[in-house]
Design an enzyme around this catalytic site. Sequence first.
Site, PDB file in Angstrom:
ATOM      1  N   SER A   1       0.869  -1.019  -0.022  1.00  0.00           N
ATOM      2  CA  SER A   1      -0.128   0.028   0.098  1.00  0.00           C
ATOM      3  C   SER A   1       0.974   1.373  -0.086  1.00  0.00           C
ATOM      4  O   SER A   1       0.374   2.371  -0.431  1.00  0.00           O
ATOM      5  CB  SER A   1      -1.034  -0.042   1.256  1.00  0.00           C
ATOM      6  OG  SER A   1      -0.012   0.009   2.260  1.00  0.00           O
TER       7      SER A   1
ATOM      8  N   GLU B   1       3.800   6.470   7.648  1.00  0.00           N
ATOM      9  CA  GLU B   1       3.631   7.145   6.290  1.00  0.00           C
ATOM     10  C   GLU B   1       3.978   8.733   6.233  1.00  0.00           C
ATOM     11  O   GLU B   1       4.489   9.235   5.273  1.00  0.00           O
ATOM     12  CB  GLU B   1       2.379   6.704   5.629  1.00  0.00           C
ATOM     13  CG  GLU B   1       2.293   5.375   5.022  1.00  0.00           C
ATOM     14  CD  GLU B   1       2.926   5.147   3.826  1.00  0.00           C
ATOM     15  OE1 GLU B   1       2.891   5.633   2.890  1.00  0.00           O
ATOM     16  OE2 GLU B   1       3.562   3.873   3.644  1.00  0.00           O
TER      17      GLU B   1
ATOM     18  N   CYS C   1       2.231  -6.654   9.830  1.00  0.00           N
ATOM     19  CA  CYS C   1       2.013  -5.647   8.934  1.00  0.00           C
ATOM     20  C   CYS C   1       3.456  -5.188   8.479  1.00  0.00           C
ATOM     21  O   CYS C   1       4.077  -4.968   9.266  1.00  0.00           O
ATOM     22  CB  CYS C   1       1.476  -4.394   9.509  1.00  0.00           C
ATOM     23  SG  CYS C   1       1.375  -2.815   8.601  1.00  0.00           S
TER      24      CYS C   1
END
Length: 269
Positions: free
Chosen positions: A8, A162, A194
């Site tokens: 992602s 992020e 993750c």
Amino acid sequence: MAVGIFDSGLGGLTVLAAVQSRLPEVEFLYLGDNLNAPYGVRDSDDLFALTVRSVNMLWDRGCDLVVLACNTASAAALRRMQEGGLPEGKRVLGVFVPLIEALTERQWGDNSPPREVAVKHVALFATPATVASRAFQRELAFRAIGVDVEAQACGGVVDAIEEGDLILAEALVRSHVEALKRKMPDPQAAVLGCTHYPLVAQAFQEALGPQVRVFSQADLVAESLADYLTRHPGMLGTGAGGYLTTGDPGRVSDRAAQFLRRDIRFAAA
Ligand code: DGL
């Protein structure tokens, strides 16, 4: 010739670094869907559509094999894509199975019936979407019996990473570990489910304590990919390697350099 690596956003770079070091002769084409990150708060149909779109981009650029270096995408889309049928000569792999095979002391690709294993109490840290999917527990049940899994949805950690805010990410990790320990005071093993979390692995280990074995997904995926490519040498594809993002290439390149401490230049996907 390149193998596709999809995440992602930046998290899959932890997997990319491990596969590059394990397989230095193989080229990799990385795609981060930074425009749509974080994935962990989306519903499963949305995740399926975004994952299929990204995998298609990598297939269109000549990759025959794509690794979903994203647990959230693997949880929501991998089985659905495989069961729906893949185009001729194309394959997609996820990051859950290598981790579970290691946890349950199996050889890569061992599909024998479930059996008792040494580890009995496992803490799973993952995104809210991965936890809600129960994909980890489902894959584990195919391979092991009698393992108690307590899952902790780690809201906010991926967003903070992020955004490049590691101080916030580490503070959130500490509070998620505390929440987990209220439900399972003495986990034997912890799974960082993750691919962003290895960037704050030390915070997890410190909060859990030295007695808890923290499984490193990136190295396990690298070992299992090396084994897969030995068994399927024709899956190296035809495209060139590199770094692609659906987000702003300059901003994503800066963040990637901050995390991996080397210069990485992303191009627009
Ligand atoms: N890094 C991804 C994973 O392994 C997902 C992060 C996100 O976009 O929420 O789950």
